[in-house]
Design a protein around this motif. Structure first.
Motif, PDB file in Angstrom:
ATOM      1  N   ILE A 151       0.840  -1.206   0.000  1.00  0.00           N
ATOM      2  CA  ILE A 151       0.000   0.000   0.000  1.00  0.00           C
ATOM      3  C   ILE A 151       0.869   1.248   0.000  1.00  0.00           C
ATOM      4  O   ILE A 151       0.598   2.221  -0.714  1.00  0.00           O
ATOM      5  CB  ILE A 151      -0.941  -0.009   1.226  1.00  0.00           C
ATOM      6  CG1 ILE A 151      -1.974  -1.132   1.085  1.00  0.00           C
ATOM      7  CG2 ILE A 151      -1.644   1.330   1.386  1.00  0.00           C
ATOM      8  CD1 ILE A 151      -2.827  -1.340   2.313  1.00  0.00           C
ATOM      9  N   LEU A 152       1.945   1.228   0.801  1.00  0.00           N
ATOM     10  CA  LEU A 152       2.862   2.373   0.829  1.00  0.00           C
ATOM     11  C   LEU A 152       3.511   2.586  -0.538  1.00  0.00           C
ATOM     12  O   LEU A 152       3.733   3.722  -0.960  1.00  0.00           O
ATOM     13  CB  LEU A 152       3.931   2.151   1.899  1.00  0.00           C
ATOM     14  CG  LEU A 152       3.458   2.265   3.358  1.00  0.00           C
ATOM     15  CD1 LEU A 152       4.530   1.772   4.311  1.00  0.00           C
ATOM     16  CD2 LEU A 152       3.084   3.703   3.691  1.00  0.00           C
ATOM     17  N   LYS A 153       3.809   1.505  -1.233  1.00  0.00           N
ATOM     18  CA  LYS A 153       4.393   1.633  -2.577  1.00  0.00           C
ATOM     19  C   LYS A 153       3.401   2.256  -3.547  1.00  0.00           C
ATOM     20  O   LYS A 153       3.775   3.086  -4.386  1.00  0.00           O
ATOM     21  CB  LYS A 153       4.832   0.258  -3.083  1.00  0.00           C
ATOM     22  CG  LYS A 153       6.077  -0.303  -2.395  1.00  0.00           C
ATOM     23  CD  LYS A 153       6.439  -1.672  -2.949  1.00  0.00           C
ATOM     24  CE  LYS A 153       7.665  -2.247  -2.250  1.00  0.00           C
ATOM     25  NZ  LYS A 153       8.007  -3.602  -2.747  1.00  0.00           N
ATOM     26  N   VAL A 154       2.122   1.854  -3.431  1.00  0.00           N
ATOM     27  CA  VAL A 154       1.097   2.415  -4.326  1.00  0.00           C
ATOM     28  C   VAL A 154       0.967   3.915  -4.111  1.00  0.00           C
ATOM     29  O   VAL A 154       0.951   4.701  -5.064  1.00  0.00           O
ATOM     30  CB  VAL A 154      -0.256   1.711  -4.094  1.00  0.00           C
ATOM     31  CG1 VAL A 154      -1.383   2.466  -4.800  1.00  0.00           C
ATOM     32  CG2 VAL A 154      -0.202   0.278  -4.595  1.00  0.00           C
ATOM     33  N   HIS A 155       0.901   4.329  -2.844  1.00  0.00           N
ATOM     34  CA  HIS A 155       0.748   5.763  -2.556  1.00  0.00           C
ATOM     35  C   HIS A 155       2.056   6.513  -2.767  1.00  0.00           C
ATOM     36  O   HIS A 155       2.044   7.732  -2.993  1.00  0.00           O
ATOM     37  CB  HIS A 155       0.254   5.962  -1.126  1.00  0.00           C
ATOM     38  CG  HIS A 155      -1.131   5.452  -0.893  1.00  0.00           C
ATOM     39  ND1 HIS A 155      -2.235   5.961  -1.540  1.00  0.00           N
ATOM     40  CD2 HIS A 155      -1.599   4.457  -0.103  1.00  0.00           C
ATOM     41  CE1 HIS A 155      -3.323   5.317  -1.150  1.00  0.00           C
ATOM     42  NE2 HIS A 155      -2.961   4.398  -0.283  1.00  0.00           N
ATOM     43  N   GLY A 156       3.187   5.800  -2.678  1.00  0.00           N
ATOM     44  CA  GLY A 156       4.475   6.447  -2.898  1.00  0.00           C
ATOM     45  C   GLY A 156       4.790   6.716  -4.360  1.00  0.00           C
ATOM     46  O   GLY A 156       5.739   7.451  -4.661  1.00  0.00           O
ATOM     47  N   LEU A 183      -2.400   4.825   6.029  1.00  0.00           N
ATOM     48  CA  LEU A 183      -1.116   4.835   5.339  1.00  0.00           C
ATOM     49  C   LEU A 183      -1.069   5.923   4.277  1.00  0.00           C
ATOM     50  O   LEU A 183      -0.038   6.588   4.097  1.00  0.00           O
ATOM     51  CB  LEU A 183      -0.856   3.463   4.711  1.00  0.00           C
ATOM     52  CG  LEU A 183      -0.741   2.302   5.709  1.00  0.00           C
ATOM     53  CD1 LEU A 183      -0.699   0.975   4.972  1.00  0.00           C
ATOM     54  CD2 LEU A 183       0.494   2.462   6.582  1.00  0.00           C
ATOM     55  N   ALA A 184      -2.179   6.119   3.569  1.00  0.00           N
ATOM     56  CA  ALA A 184      -2.235   7.197   2.580  1.00  0.00           C
ATOM     57  C   ALA A 184      -2.058   8.550   3.259  1.00  0.00           C
ATOM     58  O   ALA A 184      -1.354   9.438   2.750  1.00  0.00           O
ATOM     59  CB  ALA A 184      -3.559   7.142   1.827  1.00  0.00           C
ATOM     60  N   ASN A 185      -2.659   8.709   4.427  1.00  0.00           N
ATOM     61  CA  ASN A 185      -2.531   9.961   5.179  1.00  0.00           C
ATOM     62  C   ASN A 185      -1.097  10.165   5.651  1.00  0.00           C
ATOM     63  O   ASN A 185      -0.580  11.291   5.625  1.00  0.00           O
ATOM     64  CB  ASN A 185      -3.490   9.926   6.375  1.00  0.00           C
ATOM     65  CG  ASN A 185      -3.584  11.255   7.081  1.00  0.00           C
ATOM     66  OD1 ASN A 185      -3.349  12.309   6.486  1.00  0.00           O
ATOM     67  ND2 ASN A 185      -3.910  11.235   8.357  1.00  0.00           N
ATOM     68  N   MET A 186      -0.440   9.085   6.070  1.00  0.00           N
ATOM     69  CA  MET A 186       0.948   9.200   6.532  1.00  0.00           C
ATOM     70  C   MET A 186       1.883   9.621   5.405  1.00  0.00           C
ATOM     71  O   MET A 186       2.767  10.468   5.603  1.00  0.00           O
ATOM     72  CB  MET A 186       1.396   7.869   7.120  1.00  0.00           C
ATOM     73  CG  MET A 186       0.727   7.496   8.429  1.00  0.00           C
ATOM     74  SD  MET A 186       1.128   5.820   8.969  1.00  0.00           S
ATOM     75  CE  MET A 186       0.059   5.643  10.405  1.00  0.00           C
ATOM     76  N   VAL A 187       1.710   9.030   4.204  1.00  0.00           N
ATOM     77  CA  VAL A 187       2.539   9.414   3.063  1.00  0.00           C
ATOM     78  C   VAL A 187       2.319  10.879   2.715  1.00  0.00           C
ATOM     79  O   VAL A 187       3.271  11.626   2.426  1.00  0.00           O
ATOM     80  CB  VAL A 187       2.230   8.509   1.851  1.00  0.00           C
ATOM     81  CG1 VAL A 187       2.954   9.010   0.604  1.00  0.00           C
ATOM     82  CG2 VAL A 187       2.639   7.073   2.137  1.00  0.00           C
ATOM     83  N   ASN A 188       1.079  11.333   2.761  1.00  0.00           N
ATOM     84  CA  ASN A 188       0.785  12.729   2.459  1.00  0.00           C
ATOM     85  C   ASN A 188       1.380  13.659   3.507  1.00  0.00           C
ATOM     86  O   ASN A 188       1.924  14.727   3.179  1.00  0.00           O
ATOM     87  CB  ASN A 188      -0.728  12.927   2.368  1.00  0.00           C
ATOM     88  CG  ASN A 188      -1.110  14.318   1.918  1.00  0.00           C
ATOM     89  OD1 ASN A 188      -0.736  14.750   0.828  1.00  0.00           O
ATOM     90  ND2 ASN A 188      -1.838  15.043   2.741  1.00  0.00           N
ATOM     91  N   GLU A 189       1.284  13.272   4.791  1.00  0.00           N
ATOM     92  CA  GLU A 189       1.883  14.085   5.862  1.00  0.00           C
ATOM     93  C   GLU A 189       3.397  14.180   5.687  1.00  0.00           C
ATOM     94  O   GLU A 189       3.994  15.227   5.940  1.00  0.00           O
ATOM     95  CB  GLU A 189       1.552  13.476   7.221  1.00  0.00           C
ATOM     96  CG  GLU A 189       0.116  13.690   7.680  1.00  0.00           C
ATOM     97  CD  GLU A 189      -0.162  15.127   8.059  1.00  0.00           C
ATOM     98  OE1 GLU A 189       0.805  15.881   8.318  1.00  0.00           O
ATOM     99  OE2 GLU A 189      -1.340  15.520   8.090  1.00  0.00           O
TER     100      GLU A 189
END
Length: 607
Positions: A343-348, A374-380
């Motif tokens: 999931i982190l790779k997708v949002h990354g 996880l999407a929120n963490m990547v954006n933050e």
């Protein structure tokens, strides 16, 4: 505004009727405001000097009489009489001192007359109709007055959703179950030859934020068929029968556009179990009954698939869950370690990441997080990188984003006294030492005494080496010891206790109670289940299934576990006072210690 010819015809009919009524009203008012008299009476009025003014028109004379002081305003009427060929009329009017005039002929363009008489009224009615429709649409929950009782489903097609299974990570089992539906819609003969039937419906079940709606959109993108998407609450109105009408309309649209997929989000809004309790919602029950009837009535061979999502499957009506309606239940649970990394790779993909970023470490530090978290963490992390003036996201940005989501932002403006700072430092080092000095605990990743916006004055962050799904009794006991070691450090060093351990006590008590009531780890009760979980995918609230007397014994057993763990924490810290004091002093000076620093200091202290 007009969705079909019937609505357009209705608009024209209504406009003509209103225009006719307005003309009739104007004519009636004009007639009531004037009175016809004969020509002789008119001449008598001139002789008696009772006429104020006369307007000479082509075929009639408009006479305005004089009003004396005794007459009221309501007595003032306009008289009219036929225009005779009277050559002495002008002389009579001049002799009596009557004002007279002839209206100037205004030659108006036929086009302008048509615009003012027809186009302008239609434009005014269209504008007013639009305002009324929007107003009624808001009051009736959308759809407008002309679509009352119609389905307000939004139609998505592949080019609009832009989502495929490649955009969904961490839910491989769910994707596999739904991929069969997609394959059936693409190649139905492959299944019908062997006698297989397309499932009528699939229920997506899981906690909030796990990607149920995203999965449904991905199914639409993969299948490349019309996709009707709406919420369960969109069916229910305060008018009884509207919801059932919308269900009928939805399935009629679906059959016309078959093959297609219908997605009902939050189906528990209309699918709650029916009961005979007083105060039931007739509208909701009628809507559910209609949904059950429609799901039985449509032919799945046409390629109409019903997808629904909920995080409260335990309250759904049993008739809704039986085979033939929702044939398949797809669990969309919290992702595991590998799933979180994917999931982190997708949002990354949409974020510029530094080459040294290790998403595996972030996945380890986010156990229990769902896709939305996880999407929120990547954006933050991306926002933090911009604030720091960088054009790439680094590993420390991601770790800081994890802490921001979990504990809130740092409150650097909160100034603690030296005594409070010392108390917090010893408290957090107590947690860290208890974790480091036991065998079955997770390694310490970070210790800080910088306050956070969610109320924490400091915290100790642990990060596991690997993800575990089973925990032994020894692990749980040591975890309780770690939670209580903060309070133990306060008492051992300062000989006093503070309110800083409230969250630790809450978590320790909850864990000890689960050991007794659910995990069968109590010597007194053994493997007896004393509590059950309700709302598994929401708050996970436990409900007791034992008597009041047994509950009292449970409290005593929980207290005994907490007491023994606290005693163990106190003894552990007393045996390592030098390490406790030295690391705490270092933490007070630096405010934040990473796991490597903590381990090196601890190893340098002889024991």
């Amino acid at each position: 505004m007009f969705k079909n010819k019937k609505q357009l015809a209705s608009f024209f009919v209504v406009t003509l009727i209103i225009t006719l009524m307005i003309n009739m009203a104007i004519t009636w008012y004009s007639r009531s405001a004037s009175k016809e008299i004969d020509y002789g009476t008119f001449l008598t009025m001139i002789q008696n000097k009772k006429v104020e003014s006369v307007k000479i028109e082509n075929n009639r004379l408009l006479i305005t009489p004089k009003i004396d002081e005794k007459s009221s305003v309501s007595d003032k009427k306009i008289y009219y009489t036929g225009a005779l060929n009277d050559p002495e009329l002008v002389n009579r009017l001049q002799a009596a001192g009557v004002k007279f005039s002839t209206p100037v002929k205004d030659v108006q363009s036929p086009i302008m007359t048509f615009i003012l008489s027809w186009i302008l009224p239609f434009a005014m009615f269209y504008f007013l109709g639009t305002l009324i429709t929007k107003s009624l649409g808001k009051k009736m929950g959308g759809g407008g007055a002309m679509s009352f009782g119609k389905s307000n489903a939004k139609v998505y097609i592949e080019k609009k959703t832009g989502v495929t299974f490649n955009d969904v990570a961490g839910q491989e089992e769910a994707k596999e179950s739904l991929n069969e539906i997609v394959d059936f819609l693409h190649k139905p003969s492959k299944y019908t030859e062997i006698g297989a039937k397309l499932p009528k419906g699939a229920l997506l079940v899981g906690p909030p934020g796990t990607g149920k709606t995203l999965l449904a959109k991905a199914v639409a993108g993969e299948a490349n068929v019309p996709f009707f998407s709406l919420s369960g609450s969109g069916f229910v109105e305060m008018f009884v029968g509207v919801g059932a009408s919308r269900v009928r309309d939805l399935f009629q649209q679906a059959e016309k556009n078959a093959p297609c997929i219908v997605f009902i989000d939050e189906i528990d809004a209309i699918g709650k179990s029916r009961d005979s309790q007083l105060g039931g919602n007739d509208e909701r029950e009628q809507t559910l009954n209609q949904l059950l009837a429609e799901m039985d009535g449509f032919d799945s061979s046409k390629g109409v698939v019903i997808l629904a999502a909920t995080n409260r499957p335990e309250i759904l009506d049993k008739a809704l869950l039986r085979p033939g309606r929702f044939d398949r239940r797809v669990i969309v649970d919290k992702p595991d370690l590998k799933g979180r990394e994917e999931i982190l790779k997708v949002h990354g993909k949409n974020v510029k990441l530094d080459n040294r970023v290790n998403l595996g470490e972030i996945a380890l530090a986010t156990a229990g997080a769902v896709g939305a978290d996880l999407a929120n963490m990547v954006n933050e992390a991306a926002l933090r990188a911009v604030r720091m003036g960088r054009d790439e996201v680094r590993q420390d940005d991601l770790f800081e984003a994890v802490e921001t989501v979990i504990a809130g932002k740092e409150k650097k403006d909160r100034i603690m006294t030296e005594e409070e700072k010392s108390l917090v430092a010893f408290h957090e080092v107590g947690h860290a030492l208890a974790a480091a000095l036991q065998k079955e605990t997770q390694p310490v990743h970070k210790i800080t005494i910088i306050p956070r916006t969610m109320g924490a004055l400091g915290y100790t962050m642990q990060m596991p080496d690997k993800e575990k799904f089973l925990h032994s009794k020894d692990e749980l006991v040591e975890q309780i010891v770690v939670l209580l070691a903060g309070r133990a450090a306060e008492e051992v060093v300062f000989n006093k206790i503070t309110t800083g351990a409230s969250n630790d006590i809450e978590r320790a008590t909850d864990l000890a109670r689960k050991m007794v009531t659910m995990y069968g780890m109590s010597d007194k009760f053994g493997m007896m289940g004393l509590e059950s979980i309700q709302n598994t995918y929401l708050d996970g609230r436990a409900v007791q299934t034992c008597s009041t007397e047994t509950s009292t014994e449970v409290d005593r057993e929980v207290l005994q576990i907490i007491g023994s763990c606290y005693e163990k924490a106190v003894n552990l810290l007393k045996a390592n006072m030098e390490a406790l004091c030295k690391i705490s002093a270092y933490l007070i000076h630096k405010e934040t210690i990473m796991g490597d620093e903590f381990t090196n200091i601890l190893k340098s202290i002889p024991r």
